[in-house]
Design an enzyme around this catalytic site. Structure first.
Site, PDB file in Angstrom:
ATOM      1  N   ARG A 104     -38.363   1.717   6.037  1.00  0.00           N
ATOM      2  CA  ARG A 104     -38.491   2.939   6.844  1.00  0.00           C
ATOM      3  C   ARG A 104     -38.526   4.136   5.916  1.00  0.00           C
ATOM      4  NH1 ARG A 104     -34.608   3.616  11.853  1.00  0.00           N
ATOM      5  NH2 ARG A 104     -33.165   4.243  10.225  1.00  0.00           N
ATOM      6  N   THR A 108     -39.323  10.475   7.722  1.00  0.00           N
ATOM      7  CA  THR A 108     -40.015  10.367   9.025  1.00  0.00           C
ATOM      8  C   THR A 108     -39.471   9.217   9.882  1.00  0.00           C
ATOM      9  OG1 THR A 108     -41.660   8.813   8.189  1.00  0.00           O
ATOM     10  CG2 THR A 108     -42.152  11.169   7.945  1.00  0.00           C
ATOM     11  N   ASP A 200     -26.400   0.233   7.384  1.00  0.00           N
ATOM     12  CA  ASP A 200     -27.688  -0.223   6.858  1.00  0.00           C
ATOM     13  C   ASP A 200     -27.607  -1.732   6.575  1.00  0.00           C
ATOM     14  OD1 ASP A 200     -30.244   1.143   5.014  1.00  0.00           O
ATOM     15  OD2 ASP A 200     -29.683  -0.965   4.748  1.00  0.00           O
ATOM     16  N   ASP A 203     -28.476  -2.987   2.949  1.00  0.00           N
ATOM     17  CA  ASP A 203     -27.435  -2.637   1.974  1.00  0.00           C
ATOM     18  C   ASP A 203     -26.185  -3.495   2.163  1.00  0.00           C
ATOM     19  OD1 ASP A 203     -28.941  -0.724   0.694  1.00  0.00           O
ATOM     20  OD2 ASP A 203     -28.162   0.940   1.877  1.00  0.00           O
TER      21      ASP A 203
HETATM   22  C1  PRP Z   1     -34.006  -1.816   8.554  1.00  0.00           C
HETATM   23  C2  PRP Z   1     -33.920  -3.044   9.424  1.00  0.00           C
HETATM   24  C3  PRP Z   1     -35.238  -3.014  10.169  1.00  0.00           C
HETATM   25  C4  PRP Z   1     -35.467  -1.529  10.337  1.00  0.00           C
HETATM   26  C5  PRP Z   1     -35.143  -1.146  11.747  1.00  0.00           C
HETATM   27  O1  PRP Z   1     -34.795  -2.056   7.437  1.00  0.00           O
HETATM   28  O2  PRP Z   1     -33.715  -4.233   8.707  1.00  0.00           O
HETATM   29  O3  PRP Z   1     -36.305  -3.623   9.487  1.00  0.00           O
HETATM   30  O4  PRP Z   1     -34.586  -0.861   9.431  1.00  0.00           O
HETATM   31  O5  PRP Z   1     -35.443   0.180  11.992  1.00  0.00           O
HETATM   32  P1  PRP Z   1     -36.601   0.631  12.996  1.00  0.00           P
HETATM   33  O6  PRP Z   1     -36.453  -0.201  14.233  1.00  0.00           O
HETATM   34  O7  PRP Z   1     -36.303   2.089  13.233  1.00  0.00           O
HETATM   35  O8  PRP Z   1     -37.917   0.421  12.324  1.00  0.00           O
HETATM   36  P2  PRP Z   1     -34.946  -0.947   6.283  1.00  0.00           P
HETATM   37  O9  PRP Z   1     -36.129  -0.074   6.552  1.00  0.00           O
HETATM   38  O10 PRP Z   1     -33.637  -0.263   6.072  1.00  0.00           O
HETATM   39  O11 PRP Z   1     -35.351  -1.827   5.041  1.00  0.00           O
HETATM   40  P3  PRP Z   1     -34.467  -2.919   4.237  1.00  0.00           P
HETATM   41  O12 PRP Z   1     -34.296  -4.106   5.132  1.00  0.00           O
HETATM   42  O13 PRP Z   1     -35.328  -3.217   3.062  1.00  0.00           O
HETATM   43  O14 PRP Z   1     -33.154  -2.285   3.855  1.00  0.00           O
HETATM   44  N1  URA Z   2     -31.794   0.092   9.951  1.00  0.00           N
HETATM   45  C1  URA Z   2     -30.538  -0.309   9.688  1.00  0.00           C
HETATM   46  O1  URA Z   2     -30.317  -1.080   8.740  1.00  0.00           O
HETATM   47  N2  URA Z   2     -29.550   0.126  10.473  1.00  0.00           N
HETATM   48  C2  URA Z   2     -29.761   0.946  11.513  1.00  0.00           C
HETATM   49  O2  URA Z   2     -28.806   1.296  12.204  1.00  0.00           O
HETATM   50  C3  URA Z   2     -31.067   1.355  11.766  1.00  0.00           C
HETATM   51  C4  URA Z   2     -32.071   0.919  10.969  1.00  0.00           C
END
Ligand code: PRP
Ligand code: URA
Length: 209
Positions: A104, A108, A200, A203
């Site tokens: 993400r 944005t 997150d 993380d």
């Molecule tokens: C997190 C999560 C989803 C997304 C959800 O990933 O694992 O993929 O956010 O958010 P959304 O519904 O608003 O799109 P992130 O973008 O943090 O990436 P990561 O798994 O690499 O940490």
């Molecule tokens: N992605 C995450 O990992 N946690 C949230 O709460 C939203 C998006």
């Protein structure tokens, strides 16, 4: 419209409560996500087709029901979706695994696709897309777009925690997809994080913060 299945099983609720706690270690978080994925997978695979076979028990021959061998693909959304893969594979060990990479944009909150590699016969497979979080729904919607663009169909989405906004966005974009959720939360905050959520997911799974 696809169905939305929110789990009320006590084991899942207990484990999700532990997953949410900020005091849960990376090791325990990872293990608990694997366990919940397995418990959810048990229900999400309920409609896998069966066929009748004849076998011999030590006593006599009998007709039994066995999986009809529908080919399955598990598709985690990187990174955090990887946490679901082992739990699902312990149920369906012959499944193939595809990967869709999404992050993400921190400003944005829009998803950015950076990787997509799927089994080459994806069009024949029953597909389980897995990601712990459904927040705005952007990542899940775009990941499923990427799979459909490569001729994937018959898709089920599984996540740990969903916000109402994400469920609505996913249902609107992909009304053919059933959604399995361990817990439905309240809302998104100004950073598009799920409240109360778990923080997150990537993380917490990998200890990167
Ligand atoms: C997190 C999560 C989803 C997304 C959800 O990933 O694992 O993929 O956010 O958010 P959304 O519904 O608003 O799109 P992130 O973008 O943090 O990436 P990561 O798994 O690499 O940490
Ligand atoms: N992605 C995450 O990992 N946690 C949230 O709460 C939203 C998006």
């Amino acid at each position: 419209m696809g169905k939305v299945y929110v789990f009320d099983h006590p084991l899942i609720q207990h484990k999700v409560a532990l997953i949410r706690s900020k005091d849960t270690s990376v090791k325990d978080f990872r293990e608990l996500v694997r366990e919940v994925a397995m418990l959810m997978g048990y229900e999400a695979t309920r409609d896998l087709p069966l066929e009748e076979k004849e076998i011999e028990t030590p006593i006599c021959s009998t007709k039994v029901k066995m999986l009809a061998g529908e080919d399955i693909a598990i598709v985690p959304i990187l990174r955090a979706g990887l946490g679901f893969v082992d739990g699902m594979l312990s149920l369906v060990p012959n499944a193939k695994v595809g990967h869709v990479g999404m992050y993400r944009d921190p400003v944005t909150h829009e998803p950015v696709e950076y990787y997509c590699k799927l089994p080459k016969d994806i069009e024949k497979r029953r597909i389980f897309v897995v990601d712990p979080m459904l927040a705005t729904g952007g990542s899940a919607v775009d990941a499923i777009n990427a799979i459909k663009k490569r001729d994937g169909s018959h898709i089920t989405f599984m996540c740990l925690i969903a916000a109402p906004e994400g469920i609505e966005a996913l249902q609107k974009a992909h009304p053919d997809v059933d959604i399995y959720i361990a817990a439905k939360d309240d809302h998104l905050n100004e950073d598009a994080y799920i409240v109360p959520g778990l923080g997150d997911a990537g993380d917490r799974l990998y200890g990167t913060k």
